[in-house]
Design a protein around this motif. Sequence first.
Motif, PDB file in Angstrom:
ATOM      1  N   ASP A  52      43.140  33.004  35.044  1.00 15.60           N
ATOM      2  CA  ASP A  52      43.732  32.663  35.968  1.00 15.60           C
ATOM      3  C   ASP A  52      43.312  32.263  37.053  1.00 15.60           C
ATOM      4  O   ASP A  52      43.472  32.690  38.105  1.00 15.60           O
ATOM      5  CB  ASP A  52      45.038  33.385  35.696  1.00 15.60           C
ATOM      6  N   LEU A  53      41.922  32.689  37.535  1.00  9.16           N
ATOM      7  CA  LEU A  53      41.162  32.136  38.389  1.00  9.16           C
ATOM      8  C   LEU A  53      41.307  31.469  39.636  1.00  9.16           C
ATOM      9  O   LEU A  53      41.178  31.330  40.513  1.00  9.16           O
ATOM     10  CB  LEU A  53      39.606  33.082  37.860  1.00  9.16           C
ATOM     11  N   GLU A  54      41.114  30.374  38.574  1.00  9.59           N
ATOM     12  CA  GLU A  54      40.998  29.401  38.764  1.00  9.59           C
ATOM     13  C   GLU A  54      42.771  29.007  40.176  1.00  9.59           C
ATOM     14  O   GLU A  54      42.658  28.131  41.032  1.00  9.59           O
ATOM     15  CB  GLU A  54      40.635  27.967  38.506  1.00  9.59           C
ATOM     16  N   ASN A  55      43.282  29.802  39.692  1.00  9.02           N
ATOM     17  CA  ASN A  55      44.411  29.651  40.898  1.00  9.02           C
ATOM     18  C   ASN A  55      44.321  30.814  42.319  1.00  9.02           C
ATOM     19  O   ASN A  55      44.843  30.993  43.299  1.00  9.02           O
ATOM     20  CB  ASN A  55      45.552  30.456  40.103  1.00  9.02           C
ATOM     21  N   GLU A  56      43.353  31.103  42.401  1.00  7.36           N
ATOM     22  CA  GLU A  56      43.165  32.355  43.336  1.00  7.36           C
ATOM     23  C   GLU A  56      42.179  31.317  44.537  1.00  7.36           C
ATOM     24  O   GLU A  56      40.844  31.501  44.516  1.00  7.36           O
ATOM     25  CB  GLU A  56      42.419  33.829  42.800  1.00  7.36           C
ATOM     26  N   GLU A  57      43.491  31.772  45.518  1.00  2.00           N
ATOM     27  CA  GLU A  57      41.942  30.670  46.465  1.00  2.00           C
ATOM     28  C   GLU A  57      41.080  31.139  46.657  1.00  2.00           C
ATOM     29  O   GLU A  57      40.079  30.290  47.067  1.00  2.00           O
ATOM     30  CB  GLU A  57      43.287  30.514  47.870  1.00  2.00           C
ATOM     31  N   ILE A  58      40.681  32.609  47.756  1.00  2.00           N
ATOM     32  CA  ILE A  58      39.737  32.940  48.022  1.00  2.00           C
ATOM     33  C   ILE A  58      38.119  32.699  47.076  1.00  2.00           C
ATOM     34  O   ILE A  58      37.444  32.469  47.314  1.00  2.00           O
ATOM     35  CB  ILE A  58      39.867  34.748  48.232  1.00  2.00           C
ATOM     36  N   TYR A  59      38.934  32.904  45.535  1.00  2.00           N
ATOM     37  CA  TYR A  59      37.736  32.646  44.484  1.00  2.00           C
ATOM     38  C   TYR A  59      37.246  31.269  44.791  1.00  2.00           C
ATOM     39  O   TYR A  59      36.085  30.995  44.317  1.00  2.00           O
ATOM     40  CB  TYR A  59      38.590  33.099  43.489  1.00  2.00           C
ATOM     41  N   CYS A  60      38.399  30.156  44.664  1.00  2.00           N
ATOM     42  CA  CYS A  60      38.358  28.410  44.950  1.00  2.00           C
ATOM     43  C   CYS A  60      37.164  28.443  46.042  1.00  2.00           C
ATOM     44  O   CYS A  60      36.267  27.447  45.197  1.00  2.00           O
ATOM     45  CB  CYS A  60      39.551  28.083  44.555  1.00  2.00           C
ATOM     46  N   LEU A  61      37.137  28.710  47.057  1.00  2.00           N
ATOM     47  CA  LEU A  61      36.739  28.500  48.194  1.00  2.00           C
ATOM     48  C   LEU A  61      34.795  29.562  48.432  1.00  2.00           C
ATOM     49  O   LEU A  61      34.286  27.876  48.850  1.00  2.00           O
ATOM     50  CB  LEU A  61      37.448  28.855  49.352  1.00  2.00           C
ATOM     51  N   ALA A  62      35.598  30.382  48.064  1.00  2.00           N
ATOM     52  CA  ALA A  62      34.406  30.600  48.080  1.00  2.00           C
ATOM     53  C   ALA A  62      33.160  29.961  47.180  1.00  2.00           C
ATOM     54  O   ALA A  62      31.952  29.955  47.561  1.00  2.00           O
ATOM     55  CB  ALA A  62      34.019  32.487  47.568  1.00  2.00           C
TER      56      ALA A  62
END
Length: 122
Positions: free
Chosen positions: A29-39
């Motif tokens: 579910d990592l693609e739903n983590e905003e910080i991960y996606c932005l970084a």
Amino acid sequence: MRGSSPRRGEYIAKLAGDLLMALNERFEDLENEEIYCLATTLDPRYKTRIFQLHSTTSTAKKRLVELIININEDLYSENASDMVAPTPSTSSEMTASGGLWSVCENIIRESKKMIPVNSEQQ
């Protein structure tokens, strides 16, 4: 030791399967983590190539634009309260469609006016 080889292969296969399952559970579910996606989007090594969903790419880009606009507005409002009221000509130059570039062009234009024209052209 030859007899233990098939058994060792079973352990290795089980270990690999368990590791793969644990990685999938942890990062599914990592693609739903905003910080991960932005970084990830900002990282020049990955940008948006790593996302599986196209919607994640567009959402991350939109969110980055929103954050930049908010930061820019915050900086502008802070600077506006600290600034001395500009002269009318400076104010109109700053609000021109060119923004920063028009200000730079005006500075260059003004500096050219200040250079004396000499008749020393020999």
